[in-house]
Design an enzyme around this catalytic site. Structure first.
Site, PDB file in Angstrom:
ATOM      1  N   HIS A 149      -8.309   2.187  -7.230  1.00 49.23           N
ATOM      2  CA  HIS A 149      -9.329   3.330  -6.788  1.00 49.23           C
ATOM      3  C   HIS A 149      -8.542   4.468  -6.093  1.00 49.23           C
ATOM      4  O   HIS A 149      -7.436   4.085  -5.587  1.00 49.23           O
ATOM      5  CB  HIS A 149     -10.228   2.970  -5.953  1.00 49.23           C
TER       6      HIS A 149
ATOM      7  N   THR B 104       2.758  -7.527   0.966  1.00 51.01           N
ATOM      8  CA  THR B 104       2.812  -6.027   1.071  1.00 51.01           C
ATOM      9  C   THR B 104       3.908  -5.136   0.704  1.00 51.01           C
ATOM     10  O   THR B 104       4.185  -4.194   0.782  1.00 51.01           O
ATOM     11  CB  THR B 104       1.895  -5.417   2.263  1.00 51.01           C
ATOM     12  N   LYS B 105       5.180  -6.069   1.216  1.00 53.60           N
ATOM     13  CA  LYS B 105       6.521  -5.489   1.199  1.00 53.60           C
ATOM     14  C   LYS B 105       7.263  -6.378   0.540  1.00 53.60           C
ATOM     15  O   LYS B 105       7.126  -7.653   0.477  1.00 53.60           O
ATOM     16  CB  LYS B 105       6.975  -4.985   2.411  1.00 53.60           C
TER      17      LYS B 105
END
Length: 191
Positions: free
Chosen positions: A117, A170-171
């Site tokens: 989204h 996330t990394k």
């Protein structure tokens, strides 16, 4: 009687899986093994030699009641390397998810290369596909991803690294390291 019913269920699942593979024009090797019913949507999916996919509670109870989902959107692609094992996990590619050779993906893992989204409230409420950020995920050779891990867009996991169960990555993770947690962080080098 129990054995007969099990054979019928297994045959039905085999037919379902072949239908899914053919309908979505998946490139796959005949050495691939699927236990349970797989869910496939989209094009540009390539599965290497000797890949094992669990897609049911019976095949691997660690993944819960989920099944394996391979889904691409638009020009997205999923490439799964040789000798890889996947259990009851979801791999969604709007851009690209590339999984190397000899990778193990534990039960109920999620690999999403997209936000799905827009982060902008105006765009999101219009329910358009505008402004959706997608970045490739790369899982290099020899990686082990523990159960219930989430890997997000733009992440590369280096060769022979391990991601602890329940992590949110996330990394990017360098080669030869063990990471875990939410968000995932370095635990130690993988000696």
């Amino acid at each position: 009687m129990k054995t007969f019913i099990k054979r019928i269920v297994t045959f039905w699942q085999y037919c379902w899986n072949i239908f899914q593979l053919k309908r979505n024009r998946v490139q796959y090797a005949s050495s691939m093994e699927i236990r349970g019913k797989i869910y496939i949507r989209g094009r540009r999916i390539c599965i290497g030699e000797n890949v094992a996919i669990n897609s049911s509670f019976r095949a691997n109870p660690i993944g819960g009641d989920g099944r394996t989902i391979l889904r691409t959107n638009g020009d997205g692609e999923i490439i799964i390397g040789d000798n890889t094992g996947i259990s009851n996990s979801s791999i969604i590619a709007y851009c690209s998810v590339k999984i190397g050779k000899n990778v193990l993906i534990g039960g109920s893992c999620k690999l999403y290369d997209t936000d799905f989204h827009s982060l902008d409230i105006e765009t999101r409420t219009k329910k358009t596909l505008e402004d959706i950020v997608s970045k490739p995920i790369i899982i290099e050779d020899g990686v082990f991803i523990g159960a219930h891990t989430i890997i997000l867009k733009g992440v590369t996991i280096g060769e022979n690294s391990i991601i602890g169960a329940g992590s949110v990555v996330t990394k990017s993770v360098p080669a030869g390291e063990i990471w875990a947690g939410n968000p995932a962080k370095l635990i130690r080098k993988n000696l």
